[in-house]
Every structure is written in structure tokens, then in C-alpha cells.
Motif scaffolding. Structure first.
Motif, PDB file in Angstrom:
ATOM      1  N   VAL A 143       0.854  -1.179   0.000  1.00 15.96           N
ATOM      2  CA  VAL A 143       0.000   0.000   0.000  1.00 15.96           C
ATOM      3  C   VAL A 143       0.892   1.231   0.000  1.00 15.96           C
ATOM      4  CG1 VAL A 143      -0.199  -0.030   2.523  1.00 15.96           C
ATOM      5  CG2 VAL A 143      -1.909   1.172   1.160  1.00 15.96           C
ATOM      6  N   SER A 144       0.500   2.217  -0.801  1.00 19.80           N
ATOM      7  CA  SER A 144       1.330   3.412  -0.958  1.00 19.80           C
ATOM      8  C   SER A 144       0.488   4.677  -0.874  1.00 19.80           C
ATOM      9  CB  SER A 144       2.044   3.381  -2.320  1.00 19.80           C
ATOM     10  OG  SER A 144       2.736   4.599  -2.570  1.00 19.80           O
ATOM     11  N   GLY A 145       1.151   5.770  -0.528  1.00 15.66           N
ATOM     12  CA  GLY A 145       0.543   7.081  -0.679  1.00 15.66           C
ATOM     13  C   GLY A 145       0.378   7.399  -2.155  1.00 15.66           C
ATOM     14  N   TYR A 146      -0.501   8.328  -2.463  1.00 20.22           N
ATOM     15  CA  TYR A 146      -0.878   8.559  -3.864  1.00 20.22           C
ATOM     16  C   TYR A 146       0.122   9.406  -4.641  1.00 20.22           C
ATOM     17  CZ  TYR A 146      -2.758  12.940  -1.860  1.00 20.22           C
ATOM     18  OH  TYR A 146      -2.920  14.130  -1.195  1.00 20.22           O
ATOM     19  N   SER A 147       1.122   9.971  -3.992  1.00 21.65           N
ATOM     20  CA  SER A 147       2.046  10.874  -4.683  1.00 21.65           C
ATOM     21  C   SER A 147       2.884  10.170  -5.739  1.00 21.65           C
ATOM     22  CB  SER A 147       2.976  11.553  -3.677  1.00 21.65           C
ATOM     23  OG  SER A 147       3.636  10.583  -2.878  1.00 21.65           O
ATOM     24  N   PHE A 157      -7.032  12.043  -6.004  1.00 22.55           N
ATOM     25  CA  PHE A 157      -7.084  11.838  -4.556  1.00 22.55           C
ATOM     26  C   PHE A 157      -7.246  13.151  -3.796  1.00 22.55           C
ATOM     27  CE2 PHE A 157      -5.793   7.434  -5.083  1.00 22.55           C
ATOM     28  CZ  PHE A 157      -6.330   6.830  -3.961  1.00 22.55           C
ATOM     29  N   GLU A 158      -6.896  14.263  -4.422  1.00 23.26           N
ATOM     30  CA  GLU A 158      -7.021  15.541  -3.737  1.00 23.26           C
ATOM     31  C   GLU A 158      -8.295  16.275  -4.125  1.00 23.26           C
ATOM     32  OE1 GLU A 158      -3.356  17.648  -4.382  1.00 23.26           O
ATOM     33  OE2 GLU A 158      -2.291  16.436  -2.889  1.00 23.26           O
ATOM     34  N   SER A 159      -9.144  15.626  -4.917  1.00 28.97           N
ATOM     35  CA  SER A 159     -10.413  16.225  -5.314  1.00 28.97           C
ATOM     36  C   SER A 159     -11.532  15.738  -4.399  1.00 28.97           C
ATOM     37  CB  SER A 159     -10.735  15.864  -6.762  1.00 28.97           C
ATOM     38  OG  SER A 159     -10.933  14.454  -6.889  1.00 28.97           O
ATOM     39  N   GLU A 160     -12.655  16.375  -4.494  1.00 24.56           N
ATOM     40  CA  GLU A 160     -13.812  15.968  -3.701  1.00 24.56           C
ATOM     41  C   GLU A 160     -14.273  14.581  -4.148  1.00 24.56           C
ATOM     42  OE1 GLU A 160     -18.320  17.630  -2.637  1.00 24.56           O
ATOM     43  OE2 GLU A 160     -16.922  18.831  -3.845  1.00 24.56           O
ATOM     44  N   GLY A 161     -14.636  13.752  -3.192  1.00 19.27           N
ATOM     45  CA  GLY A 161     -15.073  12.401  -3.498  1.00 19.27           C
ATOM     46  C   GLY A 161     -13.942  11.444  -3.801  1.00 19.27           C
ATOM     47  N   ALA A 162     -12.745  11.723  -3.271  1.00 27.23           N
ATOM     48  CA  ALA A 162     -11.584  10.863  -3.502  1.00 27.23           C
ATOM     49  C   ALA A 162     -11.825   9.476  -2.926  1.00 27.23           C
ATOM     50  CB  ALA A 162     -10.345  11.480  -2.867  1.00 27.23           C
ATOM     51  N   PRO A 163     -11.280   8.434  -3.571  1.00 30.78           N
ATOM     52  CA  PRO A 163     -11.475   7.073  -3.057  1.00 30.78           C
ATOM     53  C   PRO A 163     -10.772   6.858  -1.721  1.00 30.78           C
ATOM     54  CG  PRO A 163      -9.874   7.087  -4.847  1.00 30.78           C
ATOM     55  CD  PRO A 163     -10.465   8.454  -4.799  1.00 30.78           C
ATOM     56  N   PHE A 165      -9.717   3.826  -0.895  1.00 33.07           N
ATOM     57  CA  PHE A 165      -8.767   2.736  -1.145  1.00 33.07           C
ATOM     58  C   PHE A 165      -8.830   2.419  -2.634  1.00 33.07           C
ATOM     59  CE2 PHE A 165      -7.626  -1.761  -1.542  1.00 33.07           C
ATOM     60  CZ  PHE A 165      -6.482  -1.842  -0.754  1.00 33.07           C
ATOM     61  N   ARG A 166      -7.669   2.251  -3.246  1.00 29.90           N
ATOM     62  CA  ARG A 166      -7.628   1.946  -4.680  1.00 29.90           C
ATOM     63  C   ARG A 166      -6.665   0.792  -4.905  1.00 29.90           C
ATOM     64  NH1 ARG A 166      -4.328   3.467  -9.164  1.00 29.90           N
ATOM     65  NH2 ARG A 166      -5.474   3.625 -11.127  1.00 29.90           N
ATOM     66  N   VAL A 196      -3.412   1.886  -3.264  1.00 26.18           N
ATOM     67  CA  VAL A 196      -3.138   3.274  -2.905  1.00 26.18           C
ATOM     68  C   VAL A 196      -4.212   3.744  -1.926  1.00 26.18           C
ATOM     69  CG1 VAL A 196      -2.837   5.624  -3.797  1.00 26.18           C
ATOM     70  CG2 VAL A 196      -2.172   3.672  -5.204  1.00 26.18           C
ATOM     71  N   VAL A 197      -3.783   4.551  -0.948  1.00 29.66           N
ATOM     72  CA  VAL A 197      -4.703   5.090   0.054  1.00 29.66           C
ATOM     73  C   VAL A 197      -4.592   6.618   0.055  1.00 29.66           C
ATOM     74  CG1 VAL A 197      -4.690   3.056   1.521  1.00 29.66           C
ATOM     75  CG2 VAL A 197      -2.942   4.827   1.844  1.00 29.66           C
ATOM     76  N   PRO A 198      -5.551   7.314   0.651  1.00 28.20           N
ATOM     77  CA  PRO A 198      -5.533   8.780   0.643  1.00 28.20           C
ATOM     78  C   PRO A 198      -4.533   9.384   1.632  1.00 28.20           C
ATOM     79  CG  PRO A 198      -7.483   8.006   1.766  1.00 28.20           C
ATOM     80  CD  PRO A 198      -6.834   6.793   1.180  1.00 28.20           C
ATOM     81  N   ALA A 199      -3.291   9.028   1.471  1.00 24.91           N
ATOM     82  CA  ALA A 199      -2.172   9.644   2.185  1.00 24.91           C
ATOM     83  C   ALA A 199      -1.189  10.091   1.121  1.00 24.91           C
ATOM     84  CB  ALA A 199      -1.516   8.646   3.136  1.00 24.91           C
TER      85      ALA A 199
END
Length: 308
Positions: A143-147, A157-163, A165-166, A196-199
Motif C-alpha cells: 500500500v502506498s501514498g498517492y504521490s 485523490f485531492e479532489s472531492e469524493g476521492a477514493p 482505497f484503490r 493506494v490510500v488517501p495519504a
């Protein structure tokens, strides 16, 4: 005299971090292109020819083009893309695995991928030691950050309604798999399950092993001790003691870091094991590794400019 450095692709996430790290160091002189020249082949070719070392922070096809533009110049190259990680004639830029001396004398160095950095750090030493068979069917969950996913994924991931977990890579053809197999000394392809997670940054790479089904007779303690011995003198990679693991949970840190931690968790008897690497996908998984390789290639302290 300062070493002249050209970062081709300095506007991307990895390139920006490398530039920020090098700007304050007197050992280096940065060759910079303005925005209008950034994609101009002629301007890039001139910068590549004038540089002592070029760091490529580009998509794969653009990185191959840059290498072609640099042909005949003698410029040394660190490629942070995945274009040359299993290519003949390139040195794999993982000093703890391939040896510092190979990188120090190399002209063409390919930076490891972020996920493979964790996997190879865990698996390659154990295969070499004979504790894990080279023909064992390997699975890696990560699992990784989205950058690390590029501009489009960052925006998503930085928009509204971001997942929340991907998970991806279900076609079993992820570009990191050949790198994992080759540089770990494995005989079979790896089953790779990335997510990918929202970090923004951070990464955990896990390799589960059923040691009791192996013919080696190794237990979890054997694996941990072997890794600790292998990385005993590394200023970047640390293997956590068994005493540190009781009741432990692992979290991904948002703080930038170029270090990597390795863990070996085992059940009673040690016949089931979970090998885990925790790192920053933008640190040891990208820009930090490039800086470490650059230091080695220039004969400097490998940790200069690193965040440890």
C-alpha cells in the motif's frame, strides 16, 4: 569544482524534491531550463551534454529519449523512471544490494522502483543466504501514498469524493514485477497486489511466507537475524529487533524520510512469517535513493542531504 547536475523532468514530484535537496549544496551546480525549454529537445540535449551527471525524472519513453540525446557525451545518468531497471548495461541503483563500488564506478544507473525497494530489501538477502528458496512462489501485498501515481492520480485523490482505497494491477502485468524477480534472484514471477490510500506519501510492503512448507527449515527468527546481519552497517536501512514487535501495529508516516525499516513477524514456532518494509515512496523509494546514488557516484558521504 562543483559537479554540474541537470534534472530532466524537474517539474514532476520526484524532480522537484531532488531539486530542492540539491539547491543548498555547494558540491553541486544545477543546470536549469526555463518553462519554455523544458520539453524542447534541443535545449535538453545541450543541458545533457553540459552536465556531469543527469538525473531523469521522466515517463519511460521520455527517459529513453533523454538517453538517446545524451549518447556520445560521456554524461553519467541516474534514471528514476522504470525504463532501464532490467536493461543490460545499466547498474541497478540499490547500493545495499548491488554494492556501493558498482554504483561509484557506473555511468548508467537505474533508480529502483518504490515497491521493489521494499520487496527486494526483504527478499534478496534471504534468497542469497539460502533461507528462502529461489523457486518459491512469492506474493507481495503493498500500500502506498498517492504521490507516486503521477499528476492525474494526485488530482483524483485531492479532489472531492476521492477514493478511500484503490487496488490495481489485476492484469498481473505491473511493470515492477520483472524488476522484483531479477534483482531478488527469483526463478518465478511475483504475484504483486499494489494499492493506494488517501495519504500523500509513505508505503508498506509485505511478503507473507509459509516457512513450514519450505525445505530450508528456517523460522522467522532465522530470517530476522539474517537480515539484521546483512544490513548491520547500513546507515539507511534498519531491521527492527524481535523485542520491538510485541503488540505492534504499523502506520504510514506523513513525514518525509529517506530511511527504511524492515520487520519480520512470526507466529509461535516461527513457521508463518510476515516480512514487512516501511518506507517513504518519495524518499528511499524515489528522490532519496537518487540522492544516495548521486552521493556515491561523486565520492561523497552517501547520507549527505538525506533525511534520516
Amino acid at each position: 569544482m562543483a559537479t554540474r547536475i541537470f534534472i530532466d523532468g524537474a517539474a514532476g514530484t520526484t524532480g522537484l524534491e531532488i531539486r530542492e535537496r540539491l539547491e543548498g549544496r555547494s558540491e553541486f551546480e544545477l543546470l536549469l531550463l526555463d518553462e519554455s525549454q523544458r520539453k524542447d529537445a534541443g535545449a535538453r540535449k545541450t543541458a545533457l551534454s553540459e552536465a556531469d551527471i543527469a538525473i531523469l525524472c521522466l515517463p519511460d519513453d521520455a527517459a529513453r529519449e533523454a538517453v538517446s540525446l545524451a549518447e556520445g557525451t560521456g554524461t553519467r545518468i541516474i534514471d528514476a523512471s522504470s525504463a532501464h531497471r532490467v536493461s543490460e548495461g545499466w547498474t541497478y541503483g540499490f547500493p545495499e544490494i548491488v554494492g556501493h563500488e558498482k554504483i561509484a564506478g557506473a555511468r548508467l544507473v537505474s533508480n529502483p522502483g518504490c515497491y521493489p525497494t521494499g520487496f527486494i530489501a526483504l527478499v534478496a538477502p534471504l534468497v542469497r543466504a539460502g533461507l528462502v528458496p529461489a523457486d518459491w512462489p512469492m506474493t507481495v501485498n503493498a500500500v502506498s501514498g498517492y504521490s507516486g501515481g503521477g499528476k492525474a492520480l494526485i488530482e483524483r485523490f485531492e479532489s472531492e469524493g476521492a477514493p478511500a482505497f484503490r487496488a490495481y494491477g489485476f492484469d498481473m502485468e505491473h511493470k515492477h514485477r520483472p524488476e522484483m524477480k531479477l534483482h531478488s534472484g527469483l526463478e518465478h514471477d511475483v504475484i504483486f497486489a499494489p494499492s493506494v490510500v488517501p495519504a500523500y506519501r509513505g508505503m508498506i510492503v509485505e511478503v507473507p511466507l509459509h516457512l513450514g512448507a519450505m525445505s530450508t527449515g528456517a523460522c522467522a527468527d532465522d530470517l530476522r537475524n539474517s537480515l539484521a546481519q546483512f544490513y548491520a552497517h547500513s546507515p539507511v536501512i534498519a531491521v527492527r529487533d524481535k523485542a520491538d514487535l510485541a503488540e505492534m501495529t504499523l502506520e504510514v508516516s506523513a513525514a518525509p524520510s529517506d530511511a527504511m525499516e524492515l520487520f519480520v513477524f512470526g507466529n509461535e514456532g516461527g513457521w508463518h512469517a510476515r516480512l514487512v518494509a516501511r518506507l517513504d515512496n518519495l524518499g528511499k523509494g524515489a528522490s532519496g535513493a537518487a540522492i544516495q546514488n548521486l552521493n556515491i557516484m561523486c565520492g561523497l558521504d552517501e547520507t549527505a542531504g538525506l533525511k534520516l
